[in-house]
Motif scaffolding. Structure first.
Motif, PDB file in Angstrom:
ATOM      1  N   LEU A  98      -6.349   4.433  10.963  1.00 41.70           N
ATOM      2  CA  LEU A  98      -6.927   3.210  11.700  1.00 41.70           C
ATOM      3  C   LEU A  98      -7.883   2.725  10.379  1.00 41.70           C
ATOM      4  O   LEU A  98      -7.952   1.476  10.109  1.00 41.70           O
ATOM      5  CB  LEU A  98      -7.720   3.395  12.650  1.00 41.70           C
ATOM      6  N   VAL A  99      -8.709   3.433   9.784  1.00 49.00           N
ATOM      7  CA  VAL A  99      -9.567   3.043   8.660  1.00 49.00           C
ATOM      8  C   VAL A  99      -8.703   2.635   7.552  1.00 49.00           C
ATOM      9  O   VAL A  99      -8.973   1.464   7.003  1.00 49.00           O
ATOM     10  CB  VAL A  99     -10.456   4.203   8.342  1.00 49.00           C
ATOM     11  N   ASP A 100      -7.661   3.227   7.080  1.00 50.31           N
ATOM     12  CA  ASP A 100      -6.760   2.743   6.146  1.00 50.31           C
ATOM     13  C   ASP A 100      -6.270   1.546   6.344  1.00 50.31           C
ATOM     14  O   ASP A 100      -5.923   0.675   5.586  1.00 50.31           O
ATOM     15  CB  ASP A 100      -5.659   3.840   5.579  1.00 50.31           C
ATOM     16  N   ALA A 101      -5.876   1.163   7.625  1.00 49.44           N
ATOM     17  CA  ALA A 101      -5.268  -0.044   7.931  1.00 49.44           C
ATOM     18  C   ALA A 101      -6.236  -1.158   8.319  1.00 49.44           C
ATOM     19  O   ALA A 101      -5.927  -2.394   8.203  1.00 49.44           O
ATOM     20  CB  ALA A 101      -4.726  -0.039   9.518  1.00 49.44           C
ATOM     21  N   GLY A 102      -7.449  -0.820   7.974  1.00 46.17           N
ATOM     22  CA  GLY A 102      -8.702  -1.890   8.028  1.00 46.17           C
ATOM     23  C   GLY A 102      -9.154  -2.132   9.287  1.00 46.17           C
ATOM     24  O   GLY A 102      -9.538  -3.441   9.557  1.00 46.17           O
ATOM     25  N   VAL A 103      -8.708  -1.470  10.501  1.00 45.17           N
ATOM     26  CA  VAL A 103      -9.284  -1.711  11.637  1.00 45.17           C
ATOM     27  C   VAL A 103     -10.684  -1.971  11.875  1.00 45.17           C
ATOM     28  O   VAL A 103     -11.202  -2.743  12.427  1.00 45.17           O
ATOM     29  CB  VAL A 103      -8.719  -0.620  12.784  1.00 45.17           C
ATOM     30  N   VAL A 104     -11.459  -0.733  11.368  1.00 44.48           N
ATOM     31  CA  VAL A 104     -12.770  -0.637  11.066  1.00 44.48           C
ATOM     32  C   VAL A 104     -13.228  -0.251   9.729  1.00 44.48           C
ATOM     33  O   VAL A 104     -12.192   0.416   8.974  1.00 44.48           O
ATOM     34  CB  VAL A 104     -13.587   0.172  11.893  1.00 44.48           C
ATOM     35  N   PRO A 105     -14.257  -0.448   8.817  1.00 44.89           N
ATOM     36  CA  PRO A 105     -14.635  -0.260   7.803  1.00 44.89           C
ATOM     37  C   PRO A 105     -14.501   1.401   7.551  1.00 44.89           C
ATOM     38  O   PRO A 105     -14.567   1.981   6.589  1.00 44.89           O
ATOM     39  CB  PRO A 105     -15.726  -0.844   7.205  1.00 44.89           C
ATOM     40  N   ASP A 106     -15.300   1.988   8.711  1.00 38.48           N
ATOM     41  CA  ASP A 106     -15.251   3.562   8.447  1.00 38.48           C
ATOM     42  C   ASP A 106     -15.206   4.145   9.758  1.00 38.48           C
ATOM     43  O   ASP A 106     -15.153   3.309  10.828  1.00 38.48           O
ATOM     44  CB  ASP A 106     -16.749   3.697   7.973  1.00 38.48           C
TER      45      ASP A 106
END
Length: 137
Positions: A98-106
């Protein structure tokens, strides 16, 4: 070259309620706490799961969120005893996707609350894994 994403799946993308359900293409968790495998084999499994979750999140058009809550549910057919803690490595790799997809920064606790995986009995229905992403802020 720009990546072409498929349209969102009906009923799974809901910007108004801030909830998205990603159906992972696994019947059993690909990573468990009890697995004993070579570190390179484990890396391949983690990379595949992260990539799959990234692809599904982008296909569902989940926007960048200020913060979110993530729940992994494993739907099973039998009532055998299973340990929810054992599924946490699958949840961790999915959250990294999800982080890799840009959903949240970290995936720090301030930005992403990872709830304990849930194991739910559904007799007569194919086993599956679903990742629920909910906006929290």
């Amino acid at each position: 070259m720009s990546e072409v994403l498929p349209p969102p799946l009906p009923g799974l993308d809901d910007v108004e309620t801030g909830r998205w359900t990603l159906v992972l293409p696994y019947e059993t968790p690909p990573l468990t706490a009890n697995q004993r495998m070579h570190h390179m084999a484990r890396h391949r499994h983690v990379k595949a799961l992260r990539g799959t979750t990234t692809m599904l999140a982008r296909a569902a058009h989940i926007p960048e969120l200020p913060a979110c809550r993530v729940t992994l549910t494993w739907f099973v057919q039998t009532r055998h005893r299973r340990d929810a803690d054992n599924v946490v490595p699958t949840l961790k790799a999915a959250c990294d996707g999800l982080v890799d997809a840009g959903v949240v920064p970290d995936d720090t606790p301030e930005l992403m609350a990872k709830l304990m995986p849930v194991i739910t009995h559904r007799p007569g229905v194919r086993q599956s894994l679903e990742l629920l992403v909910e906006v929290t802020a």
